[in-house]
Motif scaffolding. Sequence first.
Motif, PDB file in Angstrom:
ATOM      1  N   LEU A 262       0.870  -1.163   0.000  1.00  4.26           N
ATOM      2  CA  LEU A 262       0.000   0.000   0.000  1.00  4.26           C
ATOM      3  C   LEU A 262       0.914   1.223   0.000  1.00  4.26           C
ATOM      4  N   CYS A 263       1.001   1.889  -1.139  1.00  5.90           N
ATOM      5  CA  CYS A 263       1.918   3.002  -1.323  1.00  5.90           C
ATOM      6  C   CYS A 263       1.158   4.309  -1.101  1.00  5.90           C
ATOM      7  N   GLN A 264       1.533   5.024  -0.066  1.00  3.03           N
ATOM      8  CA  GLN A 264       0.839   6.244   0.314  1.00  3.03           C
ATOM      9  C   GLN A 264       1.504   7.429  -0.371  1.00  3.03           C
ATOM     10  N   VAL A 265       0.789   8.020  -1.318  1.00  2.00           N
ATOM     11  CA  VAL A 265       1.340   9.124  -2.110  1.00  2.00           C
ATOM     12  C   VAL A 265       0.947  10.479  -1.517  1.00  2.00           C
ATOM     13  N   TYR A 266      -0.313  10.584  -1.091  1.00  2.00           N
ATOM     14  CA  TYR A 266      -0.833  11.869  -0.606  1.00  2.00           C
ATOM     15  C   TYR A 266      -1.693  11.602   0.628  1.00  2.00           C
ATOM     16  N   GLY A 267      -1.439  12.319   1.705  1.00  2.00           N
ATOM     17  CA  GLY A 267      -2.219  12.138   2.925  1.00  2.00           C
ATOM     18  C   GLY A 267      -1.765  10.929   3.729  1.00  2.00           C
ATOM     19  N   ARG A 268      -2.420  10.754   4.899  1.00  2.00           N
ATOM     20  CA  ARG A 268      -2.050   9.661   5.807  1.00  2.00           C
ATOM     21  C   ARG A 268      -3.211   8.660   5.951  1.00  2.00           C
ATOM     22  N   LYS A 269      -2.827   7.426   6.210  1.00  2.00           N
ATOM     23  CA  LYS A 269      -3.812   6.392   6.509  1.00  2.00           C
ATOM     24  C   LYS A 269      -3.423   5.663   7.794  1.00  2.00           C
ATOM     25  N   ARG A 270      -4.428   5.344   8.569  1.00  2.00           N
ATOM     26  CA  ARG A 270      -4.225   4.515   9.752  1.00  2.00           C
ATOM     27  C   ARG A 270      -4.522   3.071   9.369  1.00  2.00           C
ATOM     28  N   MET A 271      -3.559   2.221   9.599  1.00  2.00           N
ATOM     29  CA  MET A 271      -3.712   0.790   9.279  1.00  2.00           C
ATOM     30  C   MET A 271      -3.682  -0.002  10.578  1.00  2.00           C
ATOM     31  N   VAL A 310      -4.197  -6.279  18.218  1.00  2.00           N
ATOM     32  CA  VAL A 310      -4.255  -5.440  17.021  1.00  2.00           C
ATOM     33  C   VAL A 310      -3.020  -4.548  16.959  1.00  2.00           C
ATOM     34  N   ILE A 311      -2.350  -4.550  15.819  1.00  2.00           N
ATOM     35  CA  ILE A 311      -1.205  -3.669  15.595  1.00  2.00           C
ATOM     36  C   ILE A 311      -1.703  -2.402  14.914  1.00  2.00           C
ATOM     37  N   ASP A 312      -1.375  -1.264  15.484  1.00  2.00           N
ATOM     38  CA  ASP A 312      -1.893   0.025  15.014  1.00  2.00           C
ATOM     39  C   ASP A 312      -0.726   0.873  14.502  1.00  2.00           C
ATOM     40  N   VAL A 313      -0.824   1.330  13.244  1.00  2.00           N
ATOM     41  CA  VAL A 313       0.272   2.104  12.666  1.00  2.00           C
ATOM     42  C   VAL A 313      -0.292   3.141  11.700  1.00  2.00           C
ATOM     43  N   VAL A 314       0.375   4.274  11.595  1.00  2.00           N
ATOM     44  CA  VAL A 314      -0.007   5.317  10.642  1.00  2.00           C
ATOM     45  C   VAL A 314       0.994   5.316   9.491  1.00  2.00           C
ATOM     46  N   ILE A 315       0.482   5.294   8.263  1.00  2.00           N
ATOM     47  CA  ILE A 315       1.324   5.328   7.067  1.00  2.00           C
ATOM     48  C   ILE A 315       1.330   6.759   6.540  1.00  2.00           C
ATOM     49  N   HIS A 316       2.521   7.323   6.398  1.00  2.00           N
ATOM     50  CA  HIS A 316       2.669   8.725   6.005  1.00  2.00           C
ATOM     51  C   HIS A 316       2.951   8.839   4.504  1.00  2.00           C
ATOM     52  N   PRO A 317       2.743  10.020   3.929  1.00  2.00           N
ATOM     53  CA  PRO A 317       3.064  10.209   2.517  1.00  2.00           C
ATOM     54  C   PRO A 317       4.512   9.822   2.221  1.00  2.00           C
ATOM     55  N   GLY A 318       4.699   9.059   1.165  1.00  2.00           N
ATOM     56  CA  GLY A 318       6.038   8.607   0.799  1.00  2.00           C
ATOM     57  C   GLY A 318       6.393   7.251   1.355  1.00  2.00           C
ATOM     58  N   GLU A 319       5.500   6.650   2.151  1.00  2.00           N
ATOM     59  CA  GLU A 319       5.778   5.338   2.732  1.00  2.00           C
ATOM     60  C   GLU A 319       4.975   4.251   2.007  1.00  2.00           C
ATOM     61  N   ALA A 320       5.546   3.054   1.983  1.00  2.00           N
ATOM     62  CA  ALA A 320       4.900   1.896   1.352  1.00  2.00           C
ATOM     63  C   ALA A 320       4.803   0.773   2.376  1.00  2.00           C
ATOM     64  N   MET A 321       3.596   0.377   2.678  1.00  2.00           N
ATOM     65  CA  MET A 321       3.362  -0.664   3.683  1.00  2.00           C
ATOM     66  C   MET A 321       3.209  -2.021   2.993  1.00  2.00           C
ATOM     67  N   PHE A 322       4.094  -2.955   3.328  1.00  2.00           N
ATOM     68  CA  PHE A 322       3.961  -4.312   2.806  1.00  2.00           C
ATOM     69  C   PHE A 322       2.906  -5.042   3.631  1.00  2.00           C
ATOM     70  N   VAL A 323       1.806  -5.421   2.971  1.00  2.00           N
ATOM     71  CA  VAL A 323       0.699  -6.131   3.621  1.00  2.00           C
ATOM     72  C   VAL A 323       0.706  -7.568   3.102  1.00  2.00           C
ATOM     73  N   PRO A 324       1.185  -8.513   3.902  1.00  2.00           N
ATOM     74  CA  PRO A 324       1.270  -9.897   3.419  1.00  2.00           C
ATOM     75  C   PRO A 324      -0.113 -10.532   3.266  1.00  2.00           C
ATOM     76  N   ALA A 325      -0.216 -11.474   2.359  1.00  2.00           N
ATOM     77  CA  ALA A 325      -1.457 -12.225   2.166  1.00  2.00           C
ATOM     78  C   ALA A 325      -1.876 -12.870   3.484  1.00  2.00           C
ATOM     79  N   GLY A 326      -3.168 -12.819   3.765  1.00  2.00           N
ATOM     80  CA  GLY A 326      -3.705 -13.471   4.954  1.00  2.00           C
ATOM     81  C   GLY A 326      -3.778 -12.593   6.180  1.00  2.00           C
ATOM     82  N   TRP A 327      -3.099 -11.446   6.178  1.00  2.00           N
ATOM     83  CA  TRP A 327      -3.147 -10.537   7.324  1.00  2.00           C
ATOM     84  C   TRP A 327      -4.443  -9.726   7.287  1.00  2.00           C
TER      85      TRP A 327
END
Length: 361
Positions: A262-271, A310-327
């Motif tokens: 999940l590549c965050q280009v603009y804005g933030r997301k909470r995962m 539950v693991i709680d993390v914020v993804i910032h612009p310019g970051e790429a979150m590797f989300v493995p299958a099954g998670w």
Amino acid sequence: MLKLGIKNMLDRAPLLPNNWQEWIAKHKSRKIADGEIVNAMIQQGIDIRIATAAVKEIIPTENNNGDRAAEAKIAQLEAKIAQQAEQLKTLKLQLDIYYDLEQIEPNFGKIERRSGLSRQEFLENYYAKNRPVILTDIVPQWPAHSRWTPDYLKEKYGHLDVSVQYDRDSNPLYEIEKEKHQKTMKLGEYADLVVNGGKTNQYYMVPFNANILKDEFQGLFEDVQLSDDYFDRSLGRERFSFWFGPEGTITPLHFDLMNSFLCQVYGRKRMRLISPNQKHLMYNYMSFHTPIDLDRPDFTKYPLFKNVNVIDVVIHPGEAMFVPAGWWHHVTALDITISLSVMNFIFPNGYDHLLSKNYEI
């Protein structure tokens, strides 16, 4: 007596214990109406969708007294159910063991932020181990990182028609019933909605709409420069998903059968992520979903969920979150966001072919 459909038993098992199946069968054999059975289950805290599906799967059939062949078939079926229930208990035990081992890992509950990972290190330590990680040096290399904003999308592509998931607030199952919420509009009109509409989950441009596959959006791919260390650029646009929406959009808890960034280009997301080793606590239904609302979990209906970490993390612009299958993951937009999910890895990816297997338990 009864005929029981076993094919989907695995999906239903974490939701509906075997004694409920027997209870349904017993009441159906007594000619009690399906609606009454469902209502009784709801009163005991069973979700209406789960109760309805379970009642439909058990179909009464005629069986004359003394029909020994039919009686033998029923007995055989009951023995099979008991065997499957025992084996499911063993599978749950194995998951508990794996999760206990997972918790002694030094970085348990944390998502590392890394840069400069070689192909081999990413493969060995994250991809092959089914372990999430955030990479901070993928997206900043893209022209998209400095270009993609709501204004840029409106200026360059605003005249094009796009399909948007709309009126999401009217249906708690909007993610499952995506096809009911499609609306076509100009991208410029949608961008104005996003910018001026404030915080809302009412509308969202999601990958289901396949806007990214249109030839008119080829320019977006020219803004993305994928590293050969991780990606196979020859796989094409089918392995990309484009997201654009306002602050407040929510993607409910689910898991996927493909690894993705999940590549965050603009804005933030909470995962918020949940390890697949906790699947037996998730009340899984419809293969990839759960009825649990992570923002307001109902522990009376879903008591096992109290034990979920539950693991709680914020993804910032310019970051790429590797989300493995099954998670399992739940995503909330903290700002207006533009994101790109990338799945065209150079490593084997995609496990939907396993759905066609007839697993015998």
